[in-house]
Design a protein around this motif. Structure first.
Motif, PDB file in Angstrom:
ATOM      1  N   GLN A 201      40.425  46.503  46.278  1.00 42.29           N
ATOM      2  CA  GLN A 201      40.441  45.309  45.436  1.00 42.29           C
ATOM      3  C   GLN A 201      40.272  45.744  43.974  1.00 42.29           C
ATOM      4  OE1 GLN A 201      40.714  42.191  46.911  1.00 42.29           O
ATOM      5  NE2 GLN A 201      40.751  43.100  48.952  1.00 42.29           N
ATOM      6  N   GLN A 203      40.135  44.286  40.211  1.00 45.17           N
ATOM      7  CA  GLN A 203      39.968  42.998  39.538  1.00 45.17           C
ATOM      8  C   GLN A 203      39.668  43.186  38.059  1.00 45.17           C
ATOM      9  OE1 GLN A 203      37.247  40.346  41.461  1.00 45.17           O
ATOM     10  NE2 GLN A 203      38.014  40.774  43.513  1.00 45.17           N
ATOM     11  N   TRP A 210      37.167  45.404  33.388  1.00 42.49           N
ATOM     12  CA  TRP A 210      37.483  45.726  34.775  1.00 42.49           C
ATOM     13  C   TRP A 210      36.207  45.692  35.607  1.00 42.49           C
ATOM     14  CZ3 TRP A 210      42.472  45.848  36.022  1.00 42.49           C
ATOM     15  CH2 TRP A 210      43.385  46.080  34.995  1.00 42.49           C
ATOM     16  N   ARG A 211      36.324  45.168  36.816  1.00 45.19           N
ATOM     17  CA  ARG A 211      35.168  45.033  37.690  1.00 45.19           C
ATOM     18  C   ARG A 211      34.536  46.385  38.005  1.00 45.19           C
ATOM     19  NH1 ARG A 211      35.498  42.861  43.940  1.00 45.19           N
ATOM     20  NH2 ARG A 211      33.279  42.943  44.416  1.00 45.19           N
ATOM     21  N   TYR A 252      44.080  41.629  40.831  1.00 47.93           N
ATOM     22  CA  TYR A 252      43.835  40.272  40.341  1.00 47.93           C
ATOM     23  C   TYR A 252      43.395  40.356  38.884  1.00 47.93           C
ATOM     24  CZ  TYR A 252      42.049  35.485  40.106  1.00 47.93           C
ATOM     25  OH  TYR A 252      41.834  34.175  39.766  1.00 47.93           O
ATOM     26  N   ASP A 253      44.113  39.660  38.006  1.00 52.21           N
ATOM     27  CA  ASP A 253      43.830  39.686  36.571  1.00 52.21           C
ATOM     28  C   ASP A 253      43.496  38.272  36.110  1.00 52.21           C
ATOM     29  OD1 ASP A 253      43.666  40.069  33.877  1.00 52.21           O
ATOM     30  OD2 ASP A 253      45.533  41.210  33.695  1.00 52.21           O
ATOM     31  N   ARG A 261      48.005  37.526  40.370  1.00 52.62           N
ATOM     32  CA  ARG A 261      47.577  38.151  41.627  1.00 52.62           C
ATOM     33  C   ARG A 261      48.782  38.831  42.271  1.00 52.62           C
ATOM     34  NH1 ARG A 261      47.023  37.475  47.189  1.00 52.62           N
ATOM     35  NH2 ARG A 261      44.983  38.086  48.041  1.00 52.62           N
TER      36      ARG A 261
END
Length: 453
Positions: A201, A203, A210-211, A252-253, A261
């Motif tokens: 994932q 994101q 960024w995550r 996912y942005d 997505r």
């Protein structure tokens, strides 16, 4: 006589530590680092106190303990079957290395490593098995087969507290390594490295961060120790690297409006002959996956894994790719949304030391753009040099398809290089050339070419 000699030289008297079968359960190990910060007084400063003597306890009642790191490892069960021999005298072995001899199998069940400060789990897996582990000191380690099952990494929520779907950044059904050999603690050789069923994932938040950055350690200043020899460079050789059995990835942005997505399924990747001791070595590579509902992407060729700058030569195709989900990006960067559009493409992507020399042969079906505003329409028409909708209408063949050949060149390492600019310039020139060839008598094409250049 032997006993008397042993008494005269006890340091040369060989003795052994031998372990056979070992089983441990419910293991918990925690590592804590505390940083002490003296709380500043809001009133007038107190006079400096004399340094306490060794016999006097240090008063920390006015100090605040700040937890910098709190990592805990929990292991449900560990089983070892085989033998571990440690002769405590080098006289018996004559080795400069630690005289440790190991032969057997190891199995770990349900391991979790948590960051309790952030209430997150770094890593967890259901089981780890090492088959036919052999050590002749620490200079020669061989594992015939390593298997990891149900791996989770970078998970929101501590283990046992949160196992909701989507919390994990990375998961794997299994990881297989066979065989694994480690020489001198600095050279790793792997026959087969197989990632089974990876799920990733990626994101990006509304702010554009960024995550994955939330998992990176805090910035720390590293001071090199003078007089110490530099660490030996790790050598890595992998004969075959695979990602198999329906790999899955989601990008996912949330920084875009609407959020973007993209989902990739049935990801299969193979790379052969990876060797960082030969940084210019070409490794055969192949990639194929499904993107979106029906889009199929295939690439094959070679890549130089450890090149200082991107170096690869891949050929392949894209079939049935729905372009509408990319509206989030086209809206931001060109002020248009994609009403309809499906892409087929034959491509040859090549980079030599960071310099791109690629060709994309595109076939666009039922492709339509819609401007978000009259200003966006005018800006794109001006930047491309041709009214976009007019050019698209003229480029369509009798089947409604648009066919373009786009050369993409440039230096990736140049900070001024923008791949979108290269693409738009190529599209603009292709559109302009096609329109002129369609409407202009052949005798005027050559003269118009001067304007294009």
């Amino acid at each position: 006589p032997q006993e008397q000699e042993a008494q005269r030289h006890p340091e040369e008297n060989p003795w052994r530590i031998v372990l056979g079968e070992v089983e441990l359960a419910d293991i918990q190990l925690c590592h804590r680092i505390l940083r002490q910060k003296i709380a500043a007084s809001k009133s007038e400063p107190e006079p400096a106190a004399e340094a306490p003597t060794e016999a006097e306890p240090i008063d920390v009642s006015h100090e605040e303990e700040i937890l910098r790191q709190n990592a805990c490892l929990q292991l449900e069960e560990m089983q070892w079957q085989g033998e571990v021999i440690y002769p405590a005298s080098k006289v018996e072995t004559g080795q400069e290395d630690i005289p440790l001899h190991v032969n057997g199998n190891l199995e770990l069940k349900q391991l979790d490593i948590d960051d309790l400060k952030r209430k997150r789990e770094y890593l967890g897996f259901k089981s780890l098995s090492l088959e036919n582990v052999q050590l002749a000191g620490l200079q020669d380690i061989t594992i015939q087969k390593l298997q990891l099952q149900e791996i989770r990494a970078l998970i929101e929520g501590a283990s046992g507290a949160s196992q909701r779907s989507g919390d994990e950044i990375v998961t794997l059904k299994a990881l297989f390594v066979s065989p694994l050999n480690i020489k001198n603690l600095s050279a790793i050789e792997i026959g087969l490295l197989n990632f089974v069923g990876p799920d990733v994932q990626v994101q990006r938040g509304e702010s554009g961060s960024w995550r994955i950055k939330d998992w990176l350690p805090e910035n720390q200043t590293i001071v090199s120790a003078k007089g110490k020899q530099p660490a030996r460079q790790l050598q890595l050789k992998v004969k075959e690297l695979n990602f198999t059995e329906n790999g899955h990835a989601v990008f996912y942005d949330a920084s875009l409006d609407p959020p973007f997505r993209l989902e990739a399924k049935t990801i299969n990747i193979k790379v052969l002959d990876i060797d960082n001791t030969q940084p210019n070595k070409k490794s055969p590579a192949a990639v194929d996956f499904i993107i979106g509902k029906h889009g199929a992407i295939q690439l094959e060729g070679h890549t130089v894994v450890f090149a200082k700058r991107p170096t690869f030569d891949l050929s392949g195709s894209v079939k049935g790719l729905d372009l509408r989900p990319t509206t989030s990006y086209t809206s931001r960067y060109i002020g248009h949304r994609i009403k309809h559009g499906q892409l087929d493409m034959d491509l040859k992507v090549k980079a030599d030391n960071g310099v791109l020399d690629s060709v994309l042969n595109l076939q666009l079906y039922k492709f339509e753009l819609e401007a978000l505003s009259p200003e966006d329409q005018k800006e794109l028409d001006t930047s491309m040099g041709v009214p976009v909708n007019t050019a698209l209408a003229l480029l369509r063949d009798k089947d409604g398809a648009i066919r373009l050949k786009l050369p993409i060149t440039g230096d990736i390492n140049n900070p001024d290089f923008d791949p979108s600019d290269a693409i738009f310039q190529a599209i603009s020139k292709s559109m302009t050339t096609a329109v002129i060839n369609f409407y202009t008598p052949f005798g005027l094409v050559t003269a118009t070419g001067m304007v294009l250049d």
